[in-house]
Every structure is written in structure tokens, then in C-alpha cells.
Design a protein around this motif. Structure first.
Motif, mmCIF file in Angstrom:
data_model
loop_
_atom_site.group_PDB
_atom_site.id
_atom_site.type_symbol
_atom_site.label_atom_id
_atom_site.label_comp_id
_atom_site.label_asym_id
_atom_site.label_seq_id
_atom_site.Cartn_x
_atom_site.Cartn_y
_atom_site.Cartn_z
ATOM 1 N N UNK A 235 0.830 -1.208 0.000
ATOM 2 C CA UNK A 235 0.000 0.000 0.000
ATOM 3 C C UNK A 235 0.861 1.253 0.000
ATOM 4 N N UNK A 236 1.886 1.270 0.847
ATOM 5 C CA UNK A 236 2.757 2.445 0.930
ATOM 6 C C UNK A 236 3.512 2.660 -0.383
ATOM 7 N N UNK A 237 3.959 1.559 -0.986
ATOM 8 C CA UNK A 237 4.733 1.668 -2.234
ATOM 9 C C UNK A 237 3.875 2.231 -3.363
ATOM 10 N N UNK A 238 2.607 1.852 -3.367
ATOM 11 C CA UNK A 238 1.727 2.264 -4.459
ATOM 12 C C UNK A 238 1.390 3.751 -4.391
ATOM 13 N N UNK A 239 1.657 4.363 -3.227
ATOM 14 C CA UNK A 239 1.266 5.767 -3.048
ATOM 15 C C UNK A 239 2.189 6.771 -3.724
ATOM 16 N N UNK A 240 3.454 6.392 -3.902
ATOM 17 C CA UNK A 240 4.413 7.387 -4.410
ATOM 18 C C UNK A 240 5.213 6.820 -5.573
ATOM 19 N N UNK A 241 5.422 7.673 -6.600
ATOM 20 C CA UNK A 241 6.124 7.237 -7.803
ATOM 21 C C UNK A 241 7.575 6.862 -7.540
ATOM 22 N N UNK A 242 8.191 7.505 -6.561
ATOM 23 C CA UNK A 242 9.610 7.246 -6.318
ATOM 24 C C UNK A 242 9.814 6.070 -5.367
ATOM 25 N N UNK A 243 8.704 5.389 -5.038
ATOM 26 C CA UNK A 243 8.773 4.302 -4.079
ATOM 27 C C UNK A 243 8.331 2.994 -4.720
ATOM 28 N N UNK A 244 9.132 1.945 -4.529
ATOM 29 C CA UNK A 244 8.713 0.621 -4.994
ATOM 30 C C UNK A 244 8.712 -0.324 -3.792
ATOM 31 N N UNK A 245 8.295 -1.545 -4.081
ATOM 32 C CA UNK A 245 8.152 -2.555 -3.036
ATOM 33 C C UNK A 245 9.102 -3.706 -3.343
ATOM 34 N N UNK A 246 9.643 -4.326 -2.307
ATOM 35 C CA UNK A 246 10.496 -5.498 -2.519
ATOM 36 C C UNK A 246 10.008 -6.640 -1.643
ATOM 37 N N UNK A 247 9.941 -7.819 -2.222
ATOM 38 C CA UNK A 247 9.501 -8.995 -1.473
ATOM 39 C C UNK A 247 10.726 -9.879 -1.232
ATOM 40 N N UNK A 248 10.775 -10.492 -0.044
ATOM 41 C CA UNK A 248 11.974 -11.257 0.325
ATOM 42 C C UNK A 248 11.908 -12.730 -0.013
ATOM 43 N N UNK A 249 10.746 -13.190 -0.547
ATOM 44 C CA UNK A 249 10.619 -14.610 -0.896
ATOM 45 C C UNK A 249 9.483 -14.767 -1.902
ATOM 46 N N UNK A 250 8.996 -15.955 -2.084
ATOM 47 C CA UNK A 250 7.772 -16.298 -2.820
ATOM 48 C C UNK A 250 7.861 -16.114 -4.345
ATOM 49 N N UNK A 251 8.250 -14.908 -4.801
ATOM 50 C CA UNK A 251 8.160 -14.626 -6.232
ATOM 51 C C UNK A 251 9.316 -15.255 -7.013
ATOM 52 N N UNK A 252 9.079 -15.451 -8.317
ATOM 53 C CA UNK A 252 10.065 -16.110 -9.192
ATOM 54 C C UNK A 252 11.424 -15.416 -9.153
ATOM 55 N N UNK A 253 11.406 -14.075 -9.227
ATOM 56 C CA UNK A 253 12.706 -13.381 -9.310
ATOM 57 C C UNK A 253 13.499 -13.503 -8.019
#
Lengths: 453, 453
Positions: free
Chosen positions: A216-234
Motif C-alpha cells: 500500500x505504501x509503495x503504491x502511493x508514491x512514484x519514487x517508491x517501490x516494493x520489494x519482497x523477500x521470498x515467494x516470487x520467481x525473481x
């Protein structure tokens, strides 16, 4: 004394590419779906929270993906990590098994997590991102991203699961020392957090809730992204650096694993070690068993449903097909916080569904006992999460003792327990007990799974 | 980004001998005296508390002493330890200096202390000892001996300085997990402890008191010996493995240090890195500066007297000639517990008296600031003791920035700070202040020095 043997690669053997198992899956993964439209998601949909390079990797079916130079430059500080033959443990167990472990606790954060944190921070920096948000359970992931943030000059905001925030002030202090902002989740800084707190003011939190807040916080600002520490392919992709190294190290030992064991929360440390060996099973037919160990109190692979579900509690993330206990399920507060997740990596889930992995669960007391037995033999105190892998390895070594077989067991010792001493104190003082999940709560969470297609 | 460079030796380069500086001293050390007769002590006098092999090393003047095979086998688990060029720190400081650090935090106990703990445990085991007693300040030494105890099957009893016992329950838990018994000192288990408690029921303890207790317990039983974690010749000898490795690593870097910096409590980590380089100054006339950094609140080398004194508070140990603040002095409870010792290794003291070392002191706040600056640049959080060396290195690098000189600075990063997060939290929260020692207390302690000869 039969001593521990170390297999160390020099820097020339630091892998230049990661291994992408999507290239070799017998059947492709089910598509990731948009949470609103329930149609396959597009790169543009994901661009709100991830940098382009990461999205590309998430969807790639290229077998080998280059590790960027600046990422390898940071890896080099502690990589290639050592692989050990646990001769003292073998002796203590009086087993004919040959036990090997890949030790990821040598990273400056003390776990395997920097393998992906460094990569993700690099890609974000490259695309002009200023701030990254994330969640953390036990704190291993948050610490690693905090570290990566310092290296690449990025602001880091970590939503830390409340129960860990309270029980592990030193993990929090570690993140803050490296300049990260650490917020107890659920918090009143997001709508997702406030909604949970309104209903459960005393919520101990969960990874699912913390993910909602960070997204939610990442989606609020253009200069902000989100990082996940597990689960996803990358994320799993970035972790394969461990397995690629381990293959070379097993060759140095003139041996080959009969089985590979790792603990599974979201699935990344297990995948990191297992996938490069699984490639050899898939492409060359080599016989290896892959044992994914999860906590009995959060038995996603062994008791969950294989279905589309959200990655988070507030249902902000895309829908992925995975083994899940239901995104509405909040696992009990056992000590391996990194394994307290309702879902499982889609790749791990898919491979498990195809019968290529053997999932298994253990209770926390037997895992702590195994961890202490390991520490006394090998001198390294594992993190509570890693104790699950240790328990699996000791269990298999004991089976060898009974059968007289000399199997080669390789497991991922994915982190040290220096920040988990309270758990060890509680265990030693007899204050811990085996926890069980509430079956009706899981049934309810599963009943609430989204209907798809 | 200019990245950290790692210089890693392969196992073939694990040193086969330790370096004994007694072979090269311009003047011999003053003799160690019996506490009762005040005559030079004999090996038999020491045999009550030390194994023969250790006593032999303590008195040896052979330049090279063989590292036993079983000790090298254990060393191999983490040795040779890495040497890093701190390019990111150099950049952050905008200095033309070339900063190198030898990192001993990679040992399973997190510091340089296992280098001697393993050796001492081996020699004790070889001579049939069943139990070893010791003292510990911050817990680094106790943890290391606990670890060595598990490897060699020895019972370990650790007297832990009360202030650390209370402030660092996790260090204690670490020792206990490895099977050691941990007792807060002063305790009522010894005469020495009871005497202190009778006079000061709230005593925060000191290394001097804890040594008294450990020595007293060791002297009571034939199967029990005592191990010291610093100060004595054989301890400093065992630590030289770090400097011998570092010489090779500096050659790999095609560089040579203009100065060597280490923190000094008892003197062992500093000696370990410095002595093998000092050999080159003494025998080949190479120009190197040696900077011994101590805390301003316990300034043994910079403010102490060079005199015969006891190693402990209860005056059970032999008399050694050293820089001392007086064995009756209890240093204030600052956070670098490993540096809270009234005395200094006789070898370091002697070399300092001869003008071969440059001692220097810093306050704790500037040391914590330096440690955090280092962590943010290099990703490794140092122990509070090691922060003193970091402060010294940064200070020298800043001098280079001002003068424009490009000097090569090598320091010993002797341990990580994973068990010191409370100190970092207190520092960050502004709760720490610079402590001063009580000058009149030191004057009184010095007035009470034993008269000799």
C-alpha cells in the motif's frame, strides 16, 4: 576427532548467472492474475510496485540470467559462501550418512536474504527509485534490505510483524543502525493496517498483513517501490547463486547429494539450493530427492490447498496459484518467524504438485533440539528457521544409521541464530511448547479463497 | 560504487606456526614473580593452573612455534579469515588513505578469541584435564572457550563480570547453549568473590575480580585448569595467526601497511595483528607505526604506571611487570566490556615502554559513531571493543585527507556486534555518555602496588 571439512571456492568461481527454473518446468506455471479483473497480469500492472528489470525476470523463461557486475561486486564480500562436510555431527549421530551444509550465515546480515536484497536494490537504484518498502518476519529479510539500502543509497521502510517487533528489539536495532525505518505491523500508517487494528487491536501481525501495508505504501508514491523477500520467481532466481556454488563444491568433495533439504517459509532458501540440482534431475534424469521442511504450526505444503490466492491479507497483491492455508489465516506465534506465511512460492508449489518435491513438517521443540545438537557438534548456532532443515537432515541421517545406508545429505543452513537468543533461552528454560494451528480457522480461510475463472 | 575488495587465502596458506615475539625483543621481558616469595616463578609454580605445554609456550624464546594439527583442523572452519580493503569507507571519508581491515568476526564465536581458546582447550585435553575455568567481560572470550569446550569434550566454567552478565543475557545464553556453566562475578562460589561481596554487595564486577574467582576454582581440583583470554605471552602467541595471514594478504593486495591499529584491553587482538609486522620492523628495519587504542575510561597504557602488579583483584596470580591502573581499580561500566581491565599484556607494555608502540585513547561516544559510520559503509557492525580500532583508523584516514598523504592503514576488526545491540540501541537513543575514571581511585590503587625487590 573427525573434523568439519570446508569446501571454499575462490572468487573466480562466483557465479556469473542465476538459474531460472522456468526454462525447465515440465509444465508451465499457472498465470498470475490481476486481483480486480482476474485476467492474466501484464508487466504494466506490476510496474506500480516493481522496477521493470525485476518484472522482466519475474516473467522470463530464459535459463540463465546474468548477474549484474555491481551485484557481483557486493556478493564478493562474503560469496562464494562455504560448504561444509559435518563430520563432527556425523560422528555425534554415529551415522554412515555423509552430511553437507551450505552456510549462508556468513553474509553481513547473517542469512541468505542479501542474495536477493542486493539484486533488488540494484535494479531499483538503476531505475531511479528513491525508497523501497518491505515486510519482515524474523527480521532477516528486513536487515538484508536495510544493508542493501546503505550500499545503494536507498531509503528503506520495513513493516515488521508485531510479534517479532516486540520479541526481537535487537533485530530492529540492527535495521535502524543501518538507517532503515522500522514500523510494527499492523500499524496505523496504512489503511490495511488500520482495518486489521480496528477488528483486532491486539493483533500479533503476520507476514500477510505486513505485505499489505508495504504494498500500500509503495503504491502511493512514484519514487517508491516494493520489494519482497521470498515467494516470487525473481526472488527464488536470485537465490540460485547458492545452489550453483554448491554444485561446484560437491564436485570438489568428489560427492553428489542423494537428497537436498531446506526449510520453507516462502520458499526462497530452499529453492536457491535445490533448483540448480533440480535442473540436473529435470534435464539429465539424475536421481535426487528434494525435501522441503515446514513448521507443523504453519504446514502450507503438507496441509494447504493448491489454489489461487492472494499473497497478502488485505488482498492488494495479484492472485497466484500456490499451496495456501488461506490469506485470511494468521499462523500462531512460534519462534521461526520467517516461516510464518500462509502461502508458498508458486514455483515450489507447482513442483510439489508435480510430485518433484517431498514436503514434510516438524514441530518447533524437536527443531530447537536439533539446532542445539548441531551447534554443539559444528560450532554454529542456527536460526530457528534453519533448525527445520537441520531437523530434516538429522532425521535422514538417523534413518541411514538404522538402515546402514551411506547417503549424501545436503542442506541449506540459511542463517545463524545470533539474533534469536531469546528463543533459545525460552527453549532451554522449558518455556516453549509445540504450537498447533487452528484447523477451523484454516478451513474458514480456505473457504474464503477467491473464485477464479 | 567503489567496492570493498576481499583478499582471501586458500587453506594451503593457513599458517603452520605461530610467531613468538620473545625471540626478537630488543631487551628481554622482566621476569614474572611468585606472588608470595616475589622470586622469579618456575614452571612448577604455574602447573597448578596451566597445562605444561602452555607453560612452556609462556616461557619460550623460540621464534616459531608449531600449531598442532588438531588445532589447525578446527581453525580451518573459518581460517584463513578475510582481509578487506574498505573502499566504500574510503569513499565515504573522501580520503586518499588506503584502509584495510582483517576481519575476525567470521569465527563461530564472532571474534578473534577462538584462535587461542581452541589451542588452550587442545593442550588441556592432551594433558587429561577435564574442566577449565575462566573469566569473561563482554562474553567474547567465554563464548569462545565454551565453543572450544564442545569441540574437545571439556567442561567449561565461566565467571562473567556482573555488569555484562546483567546487560548481555544473550551472550550468556550463547555460552550455555554450548554447554558452559556461566556464573555472575563476584559470586559466592569463591572466597575471592565472597570477600568482594561482603564489602561491595552491589559490585558490578571487573575482569580482575572474575580472574580471581576462576583461578581460585581451578586451584581447588587436580582435573581443573584455568585459561586466560588475553594478557599472557602464550595467548598473544596464538593470536599471531591473524598477523601472519595478514602479511600474505597485504602482499596479495600488492601493498604494505604504514600503520597498524588495534584496540587494547588485555592486548591480544592488537598483538595478534601487530607482532608479525613488528618482527619486520625489529629484524629488517621496516618503517611501520603501531597504534594501540584503548578506552579513555580505562587508559592503562596512556595513564597507567609501568610496574609489577597482580593480574587479578584478589592477588592470587603471579606478579607481572606491565602498565597498570592498579589491580585495586575497578573501571567504570562502559560498553566495551572486553577493554575493562586494569592491566595490559607484559609484552605490549614492554614494547610500549621501549617506544615501539604508540598508545592512544578515545571516548566511547566517538567510538560508537565511528562504528556506525563503518557499518553503513562496509555492511559489518563491529563489536564496541572493535569500534576503538575503527575510530583510530578513521582518525588516521581523516588526517590523510587533511595532509593529502595516501597512507596504508591496516586495522583489526576483531569481532562483530551482533550481541551488542543493546549498546547500539542505548547509543542511538542518546542514553550513553562518555565515562571518566576516578583519578583518586587510580591514585589509591597505584599507591597500593606491591613493593618488589
Amino acid at each position: 576427532m573427525s573434523d568439519t571439512v570446508k569446501y571454499l571456492l575462490d572468487e573466480q568461481h562466483l557465479p556469473k548467472t542465476w538459474y531460472n527454473i522456468n526454462a525447465d518446468l515440465p509444465e508451465p506455471l499457472a498465470p498470475v492474475l490481476h486481483p480486480g479483473t482476474k485476467q492474466p497480469i501484464t508487466p504494466d500492472d506490476l510496474a506500480v510496485i516493481f522496477p521493470r528489470a525485476v518484472i522482466e525476470q519475474e516473467m522470463s523463461t530464459e535459463r540463465e540470467i546474468e548477474i549484474p557486475g555491481p551485484v557481483r561486486d557486493v556478493y564478493r564480500q562474503w560469496r562464494p559462501s562455504p560448504l561444509f562436510r559435518a563430520r563432527r555431527l556425523e560422528k555425534a549421530l554415529d551415522t554412515p550418512a555423509r552430511i553437507y551444509y551450505k552456510y549462508e550465515g556468513v553474509s553481513p546480515a547473517g542469512s541468505h536474504k542479501p542474495n536477493t536484497a542486493i539484486a533488488q536494490a540494484f535494479y531499483n537504484k538503476q531505475e531511479g527509485v528513491k525508497r523501497i518498502t518491505t515486510e519482515t518476519g524474523a527480521g532477516q529479510w528486513g536487515s538484508s534490505l536495510a544493508l542493501a539500502g546503505t550500499f545503494f543509497g536507498l531509503e528503506i521502510v520495513v513493516y515488521m510483524v508485531r510479534v517479532s517487533f516486540d520479541h526481537k528489539p535487537y533485530r530492529r536495532a540492527f535495521m535502524e543502525t543501518f538507517g532503515a525505518q522500522c514500523i510494527a505491523s499492523p500499524s496505523n500508517t496504512t489503511e490495511a493496517g488500520r482495518a486489521i487494528l480496528a477488528e483486532h487491536p491486539d493483533s500479533t501481525g503476520s507476514l500477510g498483513i505486513a505485505i499489505s501495508e508495504a504494498v500500500e505504501l509503495a503504491a502511493q508514491r512514484d519514487d517508491t517501490k516494493y520489494a519482497l523477500g521470498s515467494v516470487l520467481n525473481h526472488v527464488l532466481l536470485h537465490q540460485t547463486v547458492t545452489g550453483i556454488e554448491a554444485k561446484e563444491q560437491m564436485a570438489m568433495a568428489d560427492d553428489y547429494p542423494d537428497m537436498i533439504i531446506g526449510c520453507t517459509g516462502g520458499g526462497s532458501n530452499f529453492a536457491g539450493l535445490a533448483f540448480p540440482f533440480l535442473e540436473e534431475r529435470l534435464r539429465q534424469g539424475r536421481e535426487i530427492e528434494f525435501i522441503a521442511v515446514e513448521p507443523s504450526a504453519c504446514p502450507t505444503l503438507t496441509k494447504g490447498a493448491f489454489a489461487y490466492d492472494f499473497g497478502d491479507t488485505a488482498h492488494l497483491t495479484p492472485l497466484v496459484k500456490m499451496y495456501t492455508l488461506g490469506s485470511g489465516f494468521v499462523p500462531p506465534g512460534f519462534h521461526a518467524g520467517g516461516l510464518r506465511y500462509h502461502g508458498m512460492a508458486p514455483q515450489i508449489s507447482h513442483l510439489s504438485k508435480l510430485g518433484l518435491l517431498n514436503p514434510r513438517s516438524y514441530n518447533q521443540l524437536e527443531c530447537f533440539a536439533a539446532g542445539i545438537q548441531f551447534a554443539k557438534a559444528e560450532g554454529i548456532l542456527p536460526a530457528p528457521e534453519a533448525n527445520h532443515a537441520v531437523r530434516g537432515a538429522i532425521h535422514e541421517a538417523e534413518k541411514c544409521r538404522e538402515s546402514g545406508e551411506s547417503k549424501a545429505i545436503l542442506f541449506n543452513l540459511c542463517g545463524h541464530g545470533h539474533f534469536d537468543m531469546q528463543a533459545y533461552m525460552d527453549y532451554t528454560a522449558g518455556k516453549l511448547k509445540d504450537l498447533t494451528y487452528d484447523e477451523s480457522e484454516v478451513a474458514m480461510a480456505l473457504a474464503g479463497l477467491p473464485s477464479v475463472g
